[in-house]
Design a protein around this motif. Structure first.
Motif, PDB file in Angstrom:
ATOM      1  N   UNK A   5      43.951  40.731  41.236  1.00  0.00           N
ATOM      2  CA  UNK A   5      45.195  41.477  41.332  1.00  0.00           C
ATOM      3  C   UNK A   5      45.308  42.562  40.278  1.00  0.00           C
ATOM      4  N   UNK A   6      44.309  42.681  39.406  1.00  0.00           N
ATOM      5  CA  UNK A   6      44.406  43.606  38.288  1.00  0.00           C
ATOM      6  C   UNK A   6      44.435  45.041  38.766  1.00  0.00           C
ATOM      7  N   UNK A   7      45.222  45.847  38.059  1.00  0.00           N
ATOM      8  CA  UNK A   7      45.289  47.263  38.381  1.00  0.00           C
ATOM      9  C   UNK A   7      43.997  47.951  37.979  1.00  0.00           C
ATOM     10  N   UNK A   8      43.555  48.969  38.717  1.00  0.00           N
ATOM     11  CA  UNK A   8      42.284  49.625  38.437  1.00  0.00           C
ATOM     12  C   UNK A   8      42.405  50.615  37.299  1.00  0.00           C
ATOM     13  N   UNK A   9      42.937  50.150  36.151  1.00  0.00           N
ATOM     14  CA  UNK A   9      43.074  51.002  34.990  1.00  0.00           C
ATOM     15  C   UNK A   9      42.444  50.307  33.799  1.00  0.00           C
ATOM     16  N   UNK A  10      42.070  51.072  32.819  1.00  0.00           N
ATOM     17  CA  UNK A  10      41.471  50.519  31.616  1.00  0.00           C
ATOM     18  C   UNK A  10      42.133  51.120  30.401  1.00  0.00           C
ATOM     19  N   UNK A 277      53.481  41.911  43.751  1.00  0.00           N
ATOM     20  CA  UNK A 277      52.251  42.172  44.483  1.00  0.00           C
ATOM     21  C   UNK A 277      52.360  43.471  45.290  1.00  0.00           C
ATOM     22  N   UNK A 278      53.537  43.717  45.852  1.00  0.00           N
ATOM     23  CA  UNK A 278      53.754  44.958  46.607  1.00  0.00           C
ATOM     24  C   UNK A 278      53.575  46.173  45.703  1.00  0.00           C
ATOM     25  N   UNK A 279      54.105  46.109  44.483  1.00  0.00           N
ATOM     26  CA  UNK A 279      53.972  47.216  43.534  1.00  0.00           C
ATOM     27  C   UNK A 279      52.513  47.445  43.156  1.00  0.00           C
ATOM     28  N   UNK A 280      51.766  46.351  42.941  1.00  0.00           N
ATOM     29  CA  UNK A 280      50.351  46.474  42.592  1.00  0.00           C
ATOM     30  C   UNK A 280      49.583  47.134  43.727  1.00  0.00           C
ATOM     31  N   UNK A 281      49.821  46.659  44.947  1.00  0.00           N
ATOM     32  CA  UNK A 281      49.104  47.218  46.101  1.00  0.00           C
ATOM     33  C   UNK A 281      49.464  48.688  46.312  1.00  0.00           C
ATOM     34  N   UNK A 282      50.740  49.037  46.146  1.00  0.00           N
ATOM     35  CA  UNK A 282      51.166  50.421  46.314  1.00  0.00           C
ATOM     36  C   UNK A 282      50.539  51.304  45.247  1.00  0.00           C
ATOM     37  N   UNK A 283      50.535  50.825  44.002  1.00  0.00           N
ATOM     38  CA  UNK A 283      49.942  51.608  42.922  1.00  0.00           C
ATOM     39  C   UNK A 283      48.454  51.827  43.159  1.00  0.00           C
ATOM     40  N   UNK A 284      47.754  50.755  43.504  1.00  0.00           N
ATOM     41  CA  UNK A 284      46.310  50.866  43.721  1.00  0.00           C
ATOM     42  C   UNK A 284      45.985  51.838  44.846  1.00  0.00           C
ATOM     43  N   UNK A 285      46.810  51.824  45.894  1.00  0.00           N
ATOM     44  CA  UNK A 285      46.572  52.726  47.027  1.00  0.00           C
ATOM     45  C   UNK A 285      46.636  54.178  46.583  1.00  0.00           C
ATOM     46  N   UNK A 286      47.616  54.504  45.755  1.00  0.00           N
ATOM     47  CA  UNK A 286      47.767  55.895  45.330  1.00  0.00           C
ATOM     48  C   UNK A 286      46.840  56.248  44.165  1.00  0.00           C
ATOM     49  N   UNK A 287      46.503  55.268  43.348  1.00  0.00           N
ATOM     50  CA  UNK A 287      45.532  55.516  42.272  1.00  0.00           C
ATOM     51  C   UNK A 287      44.188  55.914  42.854  1.00  0.00           C
ATOM     52  N   UNK A 288      43.802  55.300  43.955  1.00  0.00           N
ATOM     53  CA  UNK A 288      42.515  55.600  44.581  1.00  0.00           C
ATOM     54  C   UNK A 288      42.427  57.036  45.096  1.00  0.00           C
TER      55      UNK A 288
END
Length: 307
Positions: A5-10, A277-288
């Protein structure tokens, strides 16, 4: 939160002190720094004049700002237009503002980076608000706002209570789907005036004739949800208003993405698993959709960077 579930950020990109770190992924306990909200009155010359045409004020109801990026021709039905993208020349026999915004955010390969980033913020703010908890919270906020705005008596009681309690920032703000930042402004105004709302209810219970409004003001869970929603929406709202400023650069966009990631990470998952979880999925979608290397470079070149 599990690794999946981790966000794709470092945090090698950004830390609380503004320095670069090599410590790996952002921890859930990171504290996000606050950013001052930029005035929406500061319009970007790029976004306003990117079509190279002088804007005329339309008669009747105001039109969405997104039309500045499209060539439009009136249709037989009033207030409807065909649309052709100024950048990639994609054509719609009948253009709809939300459809055009999503085109600039998701599909157009030719639009300028700042235009793309701006509408990505607009579209993502709607996406974060589509979760059931967010929709119900905004609905309850709108009910409260509408009730106090329609009634002169309770409206004055609220204004007097805010003055007595020395609450600054103005009154309740109305949410409108056509105003990009109004979801945050509406929720934040309810949160900011919570004590005043409770004061009016406690001292003038008979004036609050709407049972749903009365129930929401009494509910601590409702205000908890409002606060959680505003924490997620604030970085998006700030990013949108920043992108309306003529001095905005890509580093500003990247920093707001990091702040949004931190805001999502700080959301308590207890009792909020679905929204989290919705926020994580939404963020990841736009981060990509971003090329992080460009934004990382812009971040290092930012005038406020201290390496």
């Amino acid at each position: 939160m599990e690794d999946s579930d981790a966000l794709p950020l470092s945090d090698e990109y950004y830390t609380e002190s503004g320095e670069v770190s090599n410590t790996g992924t952002i921890e859930n306990t990171n504290e996000a720094s606050e950013q001052d909200t930029v005035s929406q009155d500061n319009q970007a010359s790029y976004l306003t004049h990117s079509t190279g045409q002088k804007e005329k004020k339309p008669s009747g109801r105001s039109q969405s700002e997104v039309w500045k990026h499209f060539e439009k021709k009136p249709l037989k039905s009033a207030s409807h237009f065909s649309a052709k993208c100024n950048y990639c020349k994609t054509f719609w026999a009948r253009g709809h503002p939300q459809q055009l915004e999503e085109h600039l955010a998701n599909n157009c390969k030719e639009c300028p980076e700042l235009v793309y980033a701006f509408y990505l913020g607009v579209v993502s703010s709607r996406d974060f608000g589509r979760h059931d908890m967010a929709k119900q919270t905004i609905k309850s906020c709108n009910r409260i706002i509408s009730f106090f705005k329609r009634s002169h008596i309770v409206g004055k009681l609220l204004a007097d209570a805010a003055t007595t309690l020395q609450i600054e920032g103005g009154g309740l703000k109305t949410y409108s789907e056509t105003r990009w930042t109004s979801m945050y402004e509406a929720a934040n105004s309810v949160s900011r005036l919570r004590i005043a709302l409770e004061h009016v209810l406690m001292n003038n219970p008979d004036e609050i004739t709407n049972k749903s409004v009365k129930r929401s003001i009494k509910s601590s869970e409702f205000f908890v949800n409002v606060n959680k929603l505003t924490k997620v929406l604030k970085p998006i709202k700030t990013a949108i208003t920043l992108l309306e400023s003529a001095s905005t650069n890509l580093a500003d966009c990247f920093i707001q993405l990091i702040l949004l990631a931190n805001a999502i990470k700080k959301l308590p998952s207890q009792g909020m698993v679905g929204f989290h979880q919705h926020c994580i999925e939404s963020f990841n979608k736009y981060w990509d959709k971003f090329d992080p290397n460009i934004y990382i470079l812009s971040y290092f070149l930012h005038s406020n960077y201290r390496g």
